[in-house]
Write a protein that holds these residues in place. Structure first.
Motif, mmCIF file in Angstrom:
data_model
loop_
_atom_site.group_PDB
_atom_site.id
_atom_site.type_symbol
_atom_site.label_atom_id
_atom_site.label_comp_id
_atom_site.label_asym_id
_atom_site.label_seq_id
_atom_site.Cartn_x
_atom_site.Cartn_y
_atom_site.Cartn_z
ATOM 1 N N ASN A 217 0.340 -2.433 0.855
ATOM 2 C CA ASN A 217 0.838 -2.154 -0.494
ATOM 3 C C ASN A 217 1.562 -0.809 -0.536
ATOM 4 O OD1 ASN A 217 1.048 -3.078 -3.206
ATOM 5 N ND2 ASN A 217 -0.516 -1.607 -3.818
ATOM 6 N N ARG A 218 0.997 0.194 0.154
ATOM 7 C CA ARG A 218 1.624 1.520 0.190
ATOM 8 C C ARG A 218 2.983 1.467 0.884
ATOM 9 N NH1 ARG A 218 -3.754 3.479 1.209
ATOM 10 N NH2 ARG A 218 -3.354 3.436 3.453
ATOM 11 N N LYS B 16 8.836 1.880 0.196
ATOM 12 C CA LYS B 16 10.196 1.408 0.441
ATOM 13 C C LYS B 16 10.948 1.170 -0.861
ATOM 14 C CE LYS B 16 9.300 -0.927 4.864
ATOM 15 N NZ LYS B 16 10.361 -0.252 5.643
ATOM 16 N N GLY B 17 10.203 1.178 -1.968
ATOM 17 C CA GLY B 17 10.836 0.937 -3.250
ATOM 18 C C GLY B 17 11.324 -0.479 -3.401
ATOM 19 N N LEU C 1 5.058 -1.096 1.155
ATOM 20 C CA LEU C 1 6.031 -1.778 0.302
ATOM 21 C C LEU C 1 6.462 -0.897 -0.870
ATOM 22 C CD1 LEU C 1 4.339 -5.280 0.386
ATOM 23 C CD2 LEU C 1 6.658 -4.803 1.182
ATOM 24 N N CYS C 2 5.497 -0.197 -1.461
ATOM 25 C CA CYS C 2 5.828 0.681 -2.587
ATOM 26 C C CYS C 2 6.694 1.853 -2.133
ATOM 27 C CB CYS C 2 4.550 1.202 -3.240
ATOM 28 S SG CYS C 2 3.632 -0.043 -4.170
ATOM 29 N N LYS D 40 11.596 -4.101 -4.648
ATOM 30 C CA LYS D 40 11.316 -4.802 -5.892
ATOM 31 C C LYS D 40 11.291 -6.292 -5.622
ATOM 32 C CE LYS D 40 11.456 -0.948 -8.155
ATOM 33 N NZ LYS D 40 10.214 -0.337 -8.670
ATOM 34 N N LYS D 41 10.563 -6.989 -6.457
ATOM 35 C CA LYS D 41 10.459 -8.435 -6.293
ATOM 36 C C LYS D 41 11.821 -9.087 -6.492
ATOM 37 C CE LYS D 41 7.878 -12.428 -7.923
ATOM 38 N NZ LYS D 41 6.859 -12.939 -8.822
ATOM 39 N N LYS E 129 3.580 -10.005 -5.732
ATOM 40 C CA LYS E 129 4.580 -9.027 -6.161
ATOM 41 C C LYS E 129 5.836 -9.065 -5.298
ATOM 42 C CE LYS E 129 4.864 -4.171 -7.569
ATOM 43 N NZ LYS E 129 4.135 -2.886 -7.628
ATOM 44 N N TRP E 130 5.671 -9.413 -3.990
ATOM 45 C CA TRP E 130 6.806 -9.415 -3.074
ATOM 46 C C TRP E 130 6.948 -10.773 -2.410
ATOM 47 C CZ3 TRP E 130 3.515 -5.057 -3.177
ATOM 48 C CH2 TRP E 130 4.115 -3.892 -3.689
ATOM 49 N N GLN F 57 -2.107 -8.636 -5.846
ATOM 50 C CA GLN F 57 -1.059 -7.651 -6.089
ATOM 51 C C GLN F 57 0.024 -7.724 -5.018
ATOM 52 O OE1 GLN F 57 -2.394 -3.603 -6.927
ATOM 53 N NE2 GLN F 57 -4.387 -4.400 -7.525
#
Length: 202
Positions: free
Chosen positions: A192-193, A198-199, A195-196, A201-202, A135-136, A131
């Motif tokens: 993961n938290r 920060k909003g 990165l999420c 996106k790939k 994802k990034w 994930q």
């Protein structure tokens, strides 16, 4: 020329020109071969400098630790007993040097790890590793890693950027393999938290 002899010569030439293994280099360093030390330096100095910089966040201190590290390798290669891979032996030495720097400089890192945390994952779900790392992109992940706690940052580095296995990391950190797995899982959840949040996106 006899085809068999020609093949034998080819194999011998390939062996002669192939790069020595880490173990070969350590054995040569043990008998004070400076060329072998230079070869080992070229293989690992970037990884090790990055490892020390993760701890010190100071260019000068990172460089000092790197220099001291290879002096220790030069002086201690003869004591390498082969109980682990050379890479594991080196990163374990680097880990203790970094820990010593933290103690000597009275740097306090809050330990947010829970060694008793059990790794319980649903095998039908995608792994946290997949994930995060699909994802990034690399740059986004690198920036987010800087916000991890020191213990989390350390284990992510050892696993994904230095390529150590769980068993090798366990040797470096002197802890059970199960603890390595649980810490890594916890670190990936935190990453993961971040990165999420920060909003990104790939």
């Amino acid at each position: 020329m006899n085809p068999k002899a020609q093949t034998s010569n080819y194999v011998n030439n390939m062996k002669a020109t192939s790069s020595p293994s880490d173990l070969d280099l350590i054995r040569q360093i043990a008998v004070k071969d400076q060329g072998a030390l230079e070869e080992l330096y070229q293989r690992y100095h970037r990884h090790l400098f990055r490892f020390f910089m993760r701890t010190t966040h100071e260019q000068t201190s990172g460089e000092d630790l790197l220099q001291e590290f290879f002096i220790n390798v030069w002086e201690g290669a003869a004591r390498f007993e082969g109980r682990s891979s050379v890479k594991t032996w080196m990163f374990r030495m680097a880990y203790f040097m970094a820990a010593g720097w933290v103690r000597n400089n009275k740097v306090h890192f809050e330990d947010v790890e829970n060694d008793s945390f059990e790794l319980l994952m649903d095998q039908d779900e995608p792994s946290l590793e997949s994930q995060v790392f699909t994802k990034w992109n690399y740059s986004q992940i690198q920036n987010a890693i800087e916000e991890l706690s020191p213990n989390h940052r350390e284990i992510v580095d050892l696993s994904f950027f230095y390529g150590l296995t769980h068993i090798e990391i366990a040797h470096v950190l002197a802890c059970p393999v199960g603890t390595v797995k649980s810490r890594l899982h916890s670190a990936l959840r935190q990453l993961n938290r971040i990165l999420c949040a920060k909003g990104i996106k790939k």
